[in-house]
Motif scaffolding. Structure first.
Motif, PDB file in Angstrom:
ATOM      1  N   LEU A  24      -3.832  -0.837  -0.279  1.00 25.76           N
ATOM      2  CA  LEU A  24      -4.733  -1.996  -0.231  1.00 25.76           C
ATOM      3  C   LEU A  24      -6.153  -1.586  -0.605  1.00 25.76           C
ATOM      4  N   VAL A  25      -6.590  -0.425  -0.124  1.00 22.82           N
ATOM      5  CA  VAL A  25      -7.931   0.081  -0.485  1.00 22.82           C
ATOM      6  C   VAL A  25      -8.008   0.311  -2.000  1.00 22.82           C
ATOM      7  N   ASP A  26      -6.958   0.878  -2.566  1.00 24.05           N
ATOM      8  CA  ASP A  26      -6.938   1.125  -4.022  1.00 24.05           C
ATOM      9  C   ASP A  26      -7.092  -0.190  -4.790  1.00 24.05           C
ATOM     10  N   LEU A  27      -6.413  -1.227  -4.330  1.00 26.26           N
ATOM     11  CA  LEU A  27      -6.492  -2.517  -5.030  1.00 26.26           C
ATOM     12  C   LEU A  27      -7.880  -3.141  -4.900  1.00 26.26           C
ATOM     13  N   ILE A  28      -8.483  -3.021  -3.718  1.00 28.61           N
ATOM     14  CA  ILE A  28      -9.855  -3.539  -3.542  1.00 28.61           C
ATOM     15  C   ILE A  28     -10.805  -2.793  -4.489  1.00 28.61           C
ATOM     16  N   ASN A  29     -10.665  -1.463  -4.549  1.00 27.39           N
ATOM     17  CA  ASN A  29     -11.551  -0.667  -5.414  1.00 27.39           C
ATOM     18  C   ASN A  29     -11.316  -0.968  -6.893  1.00 27.39           C
ATOM     19  N   GLN A  30     -10.064  -1.197  -7.231  1.00 34.19           N
ATOM     20  CA  GLN A  30      -9.731  -1.531  -8.626  1.00 34.19           C
ATOM     21  C   GLN A  30     -10.364  -2.882  -8.998  1.00 34.19           C
ATOM     22  N   MET A  31     -10.277  -3.822  -8.055  1.00 29.64           N
ATOM     23  CA  MET A  31     -10.865  -5.146  -8.298  1.00 29.64           C
ATOM     24  C   MET A  31     -12.379  -5.015  -8.503  1.00 29.64           C
ATOM     25  N   HIS A  32     -13.009  -4.222  -7.681  1.00 30.31           N
ATOM     26  CA  HIS A  32     -14.452  -3.999  -7.789  1.00 30.31           C
ATOM     27  C   HIS A  32     -14.800  -3.377  -9.137  1.00 30.31           C
ATOM     28  N   ALA A  33     -14.049  -2.356  -9.550  1.00 29.64           N
ATOM     29  CA  ALA A  33     -14.310  -1.669 -10.819  1.00 29.64           C
ATOM     30  C   ALA A  33     -14.122  -2.617 -12.002  1.00 29.64           C
ATOM     31  N   ASN A  34     -13.189  -3.555 -11.868  1.00 28.26           N
ATOM     32  CA  ASN A  34     -12.884  -4.471 -12.966  1.00 28.26           C
ATOM     33  C   ASN A  34     -13.949  -5.548 -13.172  1.00 28.26           C
ATOM     34  N   LEU A  35     -14.875  -5.663 -12.222  1.00 25.47           N
ATOM     35  CA  LEU A  35     -15.930  -6.670 -12.393  1.00 25.47           C
ATOM     36  C   LEU A  35     -16.819  -6.359 -13.593  1.00 25.47           C
ATOM     37  N   ASP A  36     -16.785  -5.104 -14.062  1.00 23.31           N
ATOM     38  CA  ASP A  36     -17.578  -4.719 -15.234  1.00 23.31           C
ATOM     39  C   ASP A  36     -16.775  -4.802 -16.533  1.00 23.31           C
ATOM     40  N   ALA A  37     -15.492  -5.116 -16.439  1.00 16.84           N
ATOM     41  CA  ALA A  37     -14.653  -5.131 -17.647  1.00 16.84           C
ATOM     42  C   ALA A  37     -14.994  -6.343 -18.511  1.00 16.84           C
ATOM     43  N   PRO A  38     -14.863  -6.208 -19.851  1.00 10.35           N
ATOM     44  CA  PRO A  38     -15.159  -7.342 -20.737  1.00 10.35           C
ATOM     45  C   PRO A  38     -14.246  -8.542 -20.446  1.00 10.35           C
ATOM     46  N   ASP A  39     -13.010  -8.264 -20.084  1.00  7.96           N
ATOM     47  CA  ASP A  39     -12.074  -9.349 -19.746  1.00  7.96           C
ATOM     48  C   ASP A  39     -11.891  -9.420 -18.227  1.00  7.96           C
ATOM     49  N   LYS A  40     -13.019  -9.430 -17.522  1.00  7.95           N
ATOM     50  CA  LYS A  40     -12.941  -9.297 -16.067  1.00  7.95           C
ATOM     51  C   LYS A  40     -12.137 -10.421 -15.405  1.00  7.95           C
ATOM     52  N   GLU A  41     -12.165 -11.632 -15.946  1.00  7.54           N
ATOM     53  CA  GLU A  41     -11.425 -12.727 -15.323  1.00  7.54           C
ATOM     54  C   GLU A  41      -9.928 -12.378 -15.218  1.00  7.54           C
ATOM     55  N   ALA A  42      -9.370 -11.914 -16.349  1.00 12.12           N
ATOM     56  CA  ALA A  42      -7.939 -11.584 -16.359  1.00 12.12           C
ATOM     57  C   ALA A  42      -7.660 -10.381 -15.463  1.00 12.12           C
ATOM     58  N   GLN A  43      -8.534  -9.371 -15.547  1.00  9.99           N
ATOM     59  CA  GLN A  43      -8.315  -8.150 -14.755  1.00  9.99           C
ATOM     60  C   GLN A  43      -8.401  -8.435 -13.260  1.00  9.99           C
ATOM     61  N   VAL A  44      -9.423  -9.199 -12.873  1.00 10.28           N
ATOM     62  CA  VAL A  44      -9.610  -9.490 -11.447  1.00 10.28           C
ATOM     63  C   VAL A  44      -8.464 -10.346 -10.932  1.00 10.28           C
ATOM     64  N   MET A  45      -8.025 -11.318 -11.732  1.00 12.11           N
ATOM     65  CA  MET A  45      -6.903 -12.155 -11.297  1.00 12.11           C
ATOM     66  C   MET A  45      -5.642 -11.315 -11.119  1.00 12.11           C
ATOM     67  N   HIS A  46      -5.465 -10.348 -12.009  1.00 14.74           N
ATOM     68  CA  HIS A  46      -4.305  -9.453 -11.890  1.00 14.74           C
ATOM     69  C   HIS A  46      -4.373  -8.691 -10.561  1.00 14.74           C
ATOM     70  N   CYS A  47      -5.564  -8.169 -10.229  1.00 10.84           N
ATOM     71  CA  CYS A  47      -5.744  -7.415  -8.978  1.00 10.84           C
ATOM     72  C   CYS A  47      -5.555  -8.305  -7.758  1.00 10.84           C
ATOM     73  N   ILE A  48      -6.099  -9.513  -7.819  1.00 13.39           N
ATOM     74  CA  ILE A  48      -5.996 -10.411  -6.661  1.00 13.39           C
ATOM     75  C   ILE A  48      -4.529 -10.755  -6.404  1.00 13.39           C
ATOM     76  N   THR A  49      -3.812 -11.038  -7.482  1.00 14.14           N
ATOM     77  CA  THR A  49      -2.400 -11.380  -7.323  1.00 14.14           C
ATOM     78  C   THR A  49      -1.629 -10.199  -6.735  1.00 14.14           C
ATOM     79  N   ALA A  50      -1.906  -8.997  -7.252  1.00 15.75           N
ATOM     80  CA  ALA A  50      -1.240  -7.794  -6.738  1.00 15.75           C
ATOM     81  C   ALA A  50      -1.594  -7.595  -5.267  1.00 15.75           C
ATOM     82  N   MET A  51      -2.853  -7.815  -4.952  1.00 12.07           N
ATOM     83  CA  MET A  51      -3.331  -7.631  -3.576  1.00 12.07           C
ATOM     84  C   MET A  51      -2.642  -8.621  -2.634  1.00 12.07           C
ATOM     85  N   TYR A  52      -2.545  -9.840  -3.076  1.00 14.45           N
ATOM     86  CA  TYR A  52      -1.927 -10.900  -2.278  1.00 14.45           C
ATOM     87  C   TYR A  52      -0.466 -10.540  -1.962  1.00 14.45           C
TER      88      TYR A  52
END
Ligand SMILES: [Fe+2]
Ligand SMILES: [Fe+2]
Length: 133
Positions: A24-52
């Motif tokens: 769970l910590v890894d997924l939170i950190n991955q989500m945080h890191a993805n906020l800087d990605a050019p396609d952050k919407e898709a990346q963050v949604m992927h992380c949130i879904t995985a986290m859920y």
């Protein structure tokens, strides 16, 4: 630097629960890191879904663990899990709109995780250890 650093306070001493909490910590950190990605919407949604999905599986395992040890406070603990799932679901829905509350979602995830592990999950594992002694 990761948003959440794993530390001794988060280590409860049960290998399965600790491994899942690290996930769970890894997924939170991955989500945080993805906020800087050019396609952050898709990346963050992927992380949130995985986290859920991961959180639901973890809660399922933790509640089965509580059954095995005869934990007397299971109903209240499990209700906190349900609240987390519902709140995450609501925030995830909000992330589909224009003003996606990513910062609010991350703040909630980090605060909830640290608080829940250091109080509720710690109490549960301490009960299991005392019962074994
Ligand atoms: Fe829990
Ligand atoms: Fe947990």
């Amino acid at each position: 630097m990761p948003l959440v650093e794993w530390n001794d306070a988060l280590t409860l001493g049960d290998p399965v629960i600790d491994r899942q909490h690290r996930g769970l910590v890894d997924l939170i950190n991955q989500m945080h890191a993805n906020l800087d990605a050019p396609d952050k919407e898709a990346q963050v949604m992927h992380c949130i879904t995985a986290m859920y999905l991961y959180a639901k599986e973890h809660f399922w395992d933790e509640e089965a663990f509580m059954d095995r040890i005869g934990y007397p406070d299971k109903a209240r603990h499990a209700a906190l899990h349900r609240e987390f799932v519902e709140r995450t679901h609501t925030l995830t829905d909000c992330c589909l709109c224009d003003e996606a509350p990513y910062a609010e979602l991350l703040d909630f995830l980090v605060a909830w995780f640290k608080e829940h592990v250091s109080t509720e999950d710690t109490r549960m594992v301490a009960f299991a250890k005392a019962r074994q002694a």
